[in-house]
Design an enzyme around this catalytic site. Structure first.
Site, PDB file in Angstrom:
ATOM      1  N   HIS A   6       0.837  -1.199   0.000  1.00 15.01           N
ATOM      2  CA  HIS A   6       0.000   0.000   0.000  1.00 15.01           C
ATOM      3  C   HIS A   6       0.875   1.253   0.000  1.00 15.01           C
ATOM      4  O   HIS A   6       0.612   2.204  -0.746  1.00 15.01           O
ATOM      5  CB  HIS A   6      -0.937  -0.033   1.216  1.00 15.01           C
ATOM      6  CG  HIS A   6      -1.948   1.048   1.227  1.00 15.01           C
ATOM      7  ND1 HIS A   6      -1.948   2.033   2.181  1.00 15.01           N
ATOM      8  CD2 HIS A   6      -3.007   1.305   0.415  1.00 15.01           C
ATOM      9  CE1 HIS A   6      -2.960   2.848   1.952  1.00 15.01           C
ATOM     10  NE2 HIS A   6      -3.616   2.429   0.892  1.00 15.01           N
ATOM     11  N   ASP A  45      -6.148   1.789  -2.341  1.00 14.53           N
ATOM     12  CA  ASP A  45      -6.857   1.458  -1.100  1.00 14.53           C
ATOM     13  C   ASP A  45      -7.680   0.184  -1.253  1.00 14.53           C
ATOM     14  O   ASP A  45      -7.738  -0.642  -0.339  1.00 14.53           O
ATOM     15  CB  ASP A  45      -7.751   2.625  -0.675  1.00 14.53           C
ATOM     16  CG  ASP A  45      -6.958   3.822  -0.170  1.00 14.53           C
ATOM     17  OD1 ASP A  45      -5.725   3.715  -0.028  1.00 14.53           O
ATOM     18  OD2 ASP A  45      -7.580   4.872   0.089  1.00 14.53           O
TER      19      ASP A  45
END
Length: 152
Positions: free
Chosen positions: A75, A126
């Site tokens: 991420h 996300d």
């Protein structure tokens, strides 16, 4: 002017000047929090994932300690790639600030078509992290690690 009114007015002005120096809250992190809650019901993302492993939260060093920490590392890398995109380079379009639209239904998350290029990129970062989190085990012993010794 009444001295009491002047004192109150001065306090309000000082408060407003102080508030103007407070940085804006990361809007996207709030959306990311809701995304995780949507797909992992009962989770408390800010509490559960902040200070987890070497990459979840503010840490960005060393080798991931487990699969969940690897999700956070991926991420972080995705956010770094987003910052390299011309449309995501300004402060308001940075990965921590950029708002985007998405829908969550029955645990399935979809980034909406009305997002601009930057919003779509960050939403997909996300979304991918959320999918990764949902499949990774949570190991309590990796919460609040001593980063100096474990994340080299």
């Amino acid at each position: 002017m009444n001295p009491a009114h002047l004192l109150v007015l001065s306090a309000v002005c000082v408060s407003l000047l102080g508030a103007s120096s407070i940085p804006p809250q990361p809007l996207n992190l709030l959306q990311f929090n809701y995304m995780i809650q949507c797909t992992i019901p009962g989770s408390r993302p800010f509490l559960d994932y902040m200070d987890y492993g070497c990459y979840c939260g503010t840490g960005v060093a060393g080798h991931p300690v487990d699969e969940l920490d690897r999700c956070c590392q991926t991420h972080d890398l995705c956010y770094s790639k987003a910052e390299e995109q011309p449309k995501c380079s300004s402060l308001l379009n940075s990965p921590l600030m950029k708002k985007y639209s998405y829908t969550c239904s029955g645990g399935t998350l979809t980034c909406n078509d009305d997002n601009d290029e930057c919003g779509a990129f960050i939403c997909n970062c996300d979304r991918a992290a959320r999918i990764c989190f949902a499949g990774a085990p949570y190991n309590k012993e990796n919460k609040e690690l001593d980063i100096a010794t474990r994340c080299q």
